[in-house]
Design a protein around this motif. Sequence first.
Motif, PDB file in Angstrom:
ATOM      1  N   ASP A 257       0.831  -1.208   0.000  1.00 33.75           N
ATOM      2  CA  ASP A 257       0.000   0.000   0.000  1.00 33.75           C
ATOM      3  C   ASP A 257       0.870   1.264   0.000  1.00 33.75           C
ATOM      4  O   ASP A 257       0.645   2.187   0.772  1.00 33.75           O
ATOM      5  CB  ASP A 257      -1.013  -0.006   1.151  1.00 33.75           C
ATOM      6  N   ALA A 258       1.837   1.290  -0.884  1.00 31.82           N
ATOM      7  CA  ALA A 258       2.650   2.492  -1.086  1.00 31.82           C
ATOM      8  C   ALA A 258       2.014   3.321  -2.193  1.00 31.82           C
ATOM      9  O   ALA A 258       1.230   2.805  -2.990  1.00 31.82           O
ATOM     10  CB  ALA A 258       4.069   2.102  -1.455  1.00 31.82           C
ATOM     11  N   ASP A 259       2.362   4.603  -2.240  1.00 25.83           N
ATOM     12  CA  ASP A 259       1.822   5.450  -3.308  1.00 25.83           C
ATOM     13  C   ASP A 259       2.581   5.247  -4.603  1.00 25.83           C
ATOM     14  O   ASP A 259       2.033   5.331  -5.693  1.00 25.83           O
ATOM     15  CB  ASP A 259       1.912   6.927  -2.903  1.00 25.83           C
ATOM     16  N   PHE A 324      10.207  11.197  -5.046  1.00 25.44           N
ATOM     17  CA  PHE A 324       8.766  11.084  -4.778  1.00 25.44           C
ATOM     18  C   PHE A 324       8.474  11.218  -3.289  1.00 25.44           C
ATOM     19  O   PHE A 324       7.436  11.742  -2.894  1.00 25.44           O
ATOM     20  CB  PHE A 324       8.224   9.771  -5.340  1.00 25.44           C
ATOM     21  N   ARG A 325       9.396  10.730  -2.451  1.00 25.30           N
ATOM     22  CA  ARG A 325       9.262  10.942  -1.006  1.00 25.30           C
ATOM     23  C   ARG A 325       9.166  12.436  -0.712  1.00 25.30           C
ATOM     24  O   ARG A 325       8.343  12.872   0.089  1.00 25.30           O
ATOM     25  CB  ARG A 325      10.485  10.347  -0.301  1.00 25.30           C
ATOM     26  N   ASP A 326      10.009  13.223  -1.380  1.00 26.07           N
ATOM     27  CA  ASP A 326      10.030  14.659  -1.150  1.00 26.07           C
ATOM     28  C   ASP A 326       8.720  15.335  -1.550  1.00 26.07           C
ATOM     29  O   ASP A 326       8.471  16.470  -1.178  1.00 26.07           O
ATOM     30  CB  ASP A 326      11.207  15.295  -1.898  1.00 26.07           C
ATOM     31  N   GLU A 385       6.031  17.981   4.523  1.00 20.79           N
ATOM     32  CA  GLU A 385       5.075  16.892   4.395  1.00 20.79           C
ATOM     33  C   GLU A 385       5.739  15.632   4.919  1.00 20.79           C
ATOM     34  O   GLU A 385       6.954  15.595   5.092  1.00 20.79           O
ATOM     35  CB  GLU A 385       4.701  16.698   2.929  1.00 20.79           C
ATOM     36  N   MET A 386       4.929  14.610   5.193  1.00 20.47           N
ATOM     37  CA  MET A 386       5.514  13.350   5.611  1.00 20.47           C
ATOM     38  C   MET A 386       5.655  12.440   4.404  1.00 20.47           C
ATOM     39  O   MET A 386       4.707  12.260   3.644  1.00 20.47           O
ATOM     40  CB  MET A 386       4.625  12.666   6.663  1.00 20.47           C
ATOM     41  N   GLY A 387       6.802  11.865   4.245  1.00 22.24           N
ATOM     42  CA  GLY A 387       7.016  10.931   3.149  1.00 22.24           C
ATOM     43  C   GLY A 387       7.919   9.821   3.623  1.00 22.24           C
ATOM     44  O   GLY A 387       8.559   9.939   4.661  1.00 22.24           O
ATOM     45  N   SER A 388       7.952   8.736   2.866  1.00 20.43           N
ATOM     46  CA  SER A 388       8.831   7.649   3.302  1.00 20.43           C
ATOM     47  C   SER A 388       9.374   6.876   2.110  1.00 20.43           C
ATOM     48  O   SER A 388       8.772   6.853   1.039  1.00 20.43           O
ATOM     49  CB  SER A 388       8.075   6.691   4.223  1.00 20.43           C
ATOM     50  N   VAL A 389      10.530   6.289   2.315  1.00 22.21           N
ATOM     51  CA  VAL A 389      11.087   5.345   1.344  1.00 22.21           C
ATOM     52  C   VAL A 389      11.336   4.040   2.089  1.00 22.21           C
ATOM     53  O   VAL A 389      12.066   4.018   3.078  1.00 22.21           O
ATOM     54  CB  VAL A 389      12.420   5.849   0.756  1.00 22.21           C
ATOM     55  N   SER A 390      10.677   2.979   1.656  1.00 16.59           N
ATOM     56  CA  SER A 390      10.953   1.657   2.213  1.00 16.59           C
ATOM     57  C   SER A 390      11.780   0.895   1.191  1.00 16.59           C
ATOM     58  O   SER A 390      11.514   0.990  -0.006  1.00 16.59           O
ATOM     59  CB  SER A 390       9.668   0.875   2.463  1.00 16.59           C
TER      60      SER A 390
END
Lengths: 601, 480
Positions: A257-259, A324-326, A385-390
């Motif tokens: 469920d990532a963007d 994209f995280r940014d 904003e909140m973002g993440s890289v897994s």
Amino acid sequence: MKQNPKRETPLVSFVSGPVVKASPGHLLSMNEMVEVGAQRLVGEVIGLEGDTATIQVYEDTTGLKPGTEVLGQKMPLFVELGPGLIGQIFDGIQRPLDVLKERWGDFIKRGKTSFALSREKVWRFEPKIQPGSLVTAGTILGQVRETEAVTHKILVPPNVSGEVKRIVPPGNYTLEEVIAEVETQSGLVVPLRMFHKWPVRMPRPYRKRFMPTVPLLTGQRVIDTFFPLAKGGTAAIPGGFGTGKTVTQHQLSKWADADIIIYIGCGERGNEMTGVLTDFPRLLDPRTQRPLIERTVLIANTSDMPVAAREASIYTGITMAEYFRDQGYDVALMADSTSRWAEALREISGRLEEMPAEEGFPAYLASRLAAFYERSGRVQTLSDEMGSVSIIGAVSPPGGDFSEPVTMHTKRFVQCFWALDKELASARYFPAINYLESYSAYVSAVSDWWTEKTGPEWQELRERAVQILQEDAKLQNIVKLLGEEALPDDQRRIIEGAKLIKNDFLQQSAFDPVDTYCQPLKQFYLLKTIMHFIKRLHDIVSARIPLFRAMELPVVEKIHRAKYTIKGEEPEPFLEIMTEIDQQMDALLERSREPTHESSR
Amino acid sequence: MSLQGKTDMNTTTVTAPGPEFMGLDKIQGPLVVIQGIKDVGYGERVEIVTSSGETRQGRVLAISREAAVIEVFHGTSGLDQEKTRVRFLGRPFEMVVSKEEVLGRIFNGLGAPIDGGPPPFQGQARNVNGLPINPVARAYPEDFIQTGISTIDGMNTLVRGQKLPIFSGSGLPHNDLAMQIVRQARLLTEESNFAVIFAAMGVRHEEAEAFRKSFEESGVLNNVAMFLNLADDPAVERLIAPRVALTAAEYLAFEEGLHVLVILTDMTNYCEALREVATSKGEVPSRKGYPGYLYSDLASIYERAGRIHGRKGSVTQIPILTMPDDDITHPIPDLTGYITEGQIVLDRTLFRKGIYPPVNVLPSLSRLMSDGIGEGKTREDHKNISSQLYAAYSKAKQVERLASIIGEEDLSVTDKKYFEFSKRFEQEFVNQGRDENRSIFDTLDLGWELVMTFPESELVRVTPEEIEKYGKTSHSGNQE
């Protein structure tokens, strides 16, 4: 080719496979991108010694001659970041493969190519700020609806800040057109376009880093419930050949469920990338109901493509992920396989005649792996904003032996370890994730999320299930020597219970249309149902009823089929099964209390 | 030669002799170093003329402004430092290919004819290293090939455009299996244009002859091209042989629209040759002395299989390799397994039991199977019955281990059924005649017959409907 000795240009002095030397080296700088020889092969400066530059060439060097020119590009190896990334497939150095096909046909040739992002394509840009506002790196200038699923936010590049002098009105623009002008403190007016360039080896900046606490749901029961990954976390999937690394990676890239999904096929089969390209436009994202390709970027360096570009492909991918995280997205990056990347490092290192460490790998293998996994994380971006890289990295240990350097070092830097097991795979038990060897450091971090969603039961259920599997593993040692029959019913209860957990919960078919993706609540209720049955088995055994009577109850078949037949994540169908469990178990207990002529066997 | 491409290596056809030099600076193993050269490119083809006038082939391995390191294909013995002449040809290794001049012929490992016929000259000259296929251009392989062998068709299905190696051991009947596949391989839906490319690397003369005879007997010789590097041919030539063969295969598949089956044997000899050359170059070795780039090198061979959108043909590869000491974790089978789309593993224990083909299905795998089977391709129950057979045989092997400890007598009723199943599975399903060509329906029905010996509660991988439809009527014919 003729050279003019008076003009100062570095010339090729040595060629061995992808490693090329050129002098004079002082005209080039470290990590500078270069074009080599008559064919203008793309390369990167990876060493400067004396007056000789060592260059790693990202393309086949056959036919390259000493004495030909090396043209410095005056900037390090970079990628282009902007609209046009989504749904695209690039090679390791961001050449768009569909454009290459148009230009060269079905086979990949060599030399300089087009831009990574199309300059002709027109995008609908909507500004989000006014002239006169102050912007800093990462500020959102406006946005482009890139696909139905992804709104591409246009950011001020990380090295620019100042006052907006001009911004274009909403309208259609190409990437070449200037959409804003920013005057910096020093009075310099910087024109901004919808894309910018970023050097791949440099992590993109962010404001602050947070602990991962939200699970990255994958729809895979063994992962979500047993060994969960958190958004912004790291995981490794090691496994020998044929244990299902790639199928697992594909499953995760389909259902996580990532963007945004960045999928790097690093030194793997061409047909696998083709498979992704065939499947993803057809499959729908369960959350947005849009084709999966609309949130995916593919990077392909197949095993027959040049090895140096394999080394770069990982960095190309992670830089896009950070970009994209940014924009405030949760990004999941799949790298299949990091071992091929490590081997590319080894190959280049060997050609540079560096001193090898373990198994011929260079001594800096560990630090490179650490640096790569460290680019994951859940962050507050420059635009707050909140973002993440897994990061989910597959590892291909030689001989399936987890004590080899790449697996060992990876283990040190990842928090989730999903160990694939040859024996499970050869019984066609998939996903072949060994539940005894695998672990996740995020269980407690994500348990709040699960508790909120399902109530306090989740953690307890999970722990009990894990306990049963561990007891079962101990008992299996006895079973191997004496057979299941030799155990008392009290212990066989554990074995039968574990069988249910293994076959009806952990095992999951990637090819079954229903079972391929399992919603979080469905996972919870399915486990709850199974655990309820196991709990009731205890009553049966206590009442000295032979265990097989309970295993022959008609409801057992229903439990077996539940994962395929129940589509939604509503509790009702599961509650029904649980009621049936109780009814049938109670009836069994009732019958045993009545004095009959065949009360025991 | 009318070719559109002008500068690319793949289609260069210039034959003007390049610069020629006299004298060698250094001779070591299969490598020579020559100084004072100029205008020479990396990877270029080289001709070396000995003082007695004999011509040998070579290739540039590394090059600096003054010197080149050259790999000599027929070995360096007999070369002298002073009078040897070296001619740089200004182009890489090439093979001239056309349908008429390749099929029905026999070549050596460098692509020169050894059947007494003239060398091919009408066709295109193509760089033997080929070019990577753009993943965007690839078409996903999904056409079922019936080999008539139950363990393959039923449980490790081969599809067109796949690379599926046979992992064998010395003395096991891998050649018989490969020949049987060539004889029987048919597509379920159509009979079609096909060709067989056979590349031998370091195999014995009688093995190569056995293949030739088998092709002859099945009447396909005119559709076969053989590339032979025999055991007594120079080892370095083995590095070129599979590439020459695949160049011909790619041409026949993608230009002439044929479905090409490529047999490469023995890849172990190929890897040995690669190690030999790497060692004499003084490269840093990785596992077991093999060079660190063994993976990439093998990939540059195995990846030359597949289908391409909009082109009719396909290249299907069946490489054969013998696992040193039957060890599947040895770098050669290990790296091969990571690149290929599965593997067929032959097993010495089964072989000793007299079972042919001694395919151990448990470590065997076809990664493309699920795309090539099912309704409309083979039969709707194929996936599940195959999975059930795997589960049952895997359980049966555990029961066998248990039986060896506690004795067959003390097994539970269900375990005894598994014990029996294991025997019948090996004797009836795995075992078949060297000329026995089973249809896929016969294979599936046989599988059903075997699993129906279990109580239905054990059959968790098939659906009740399938049991009803196929399990209970398995001998009443195949009404598809």
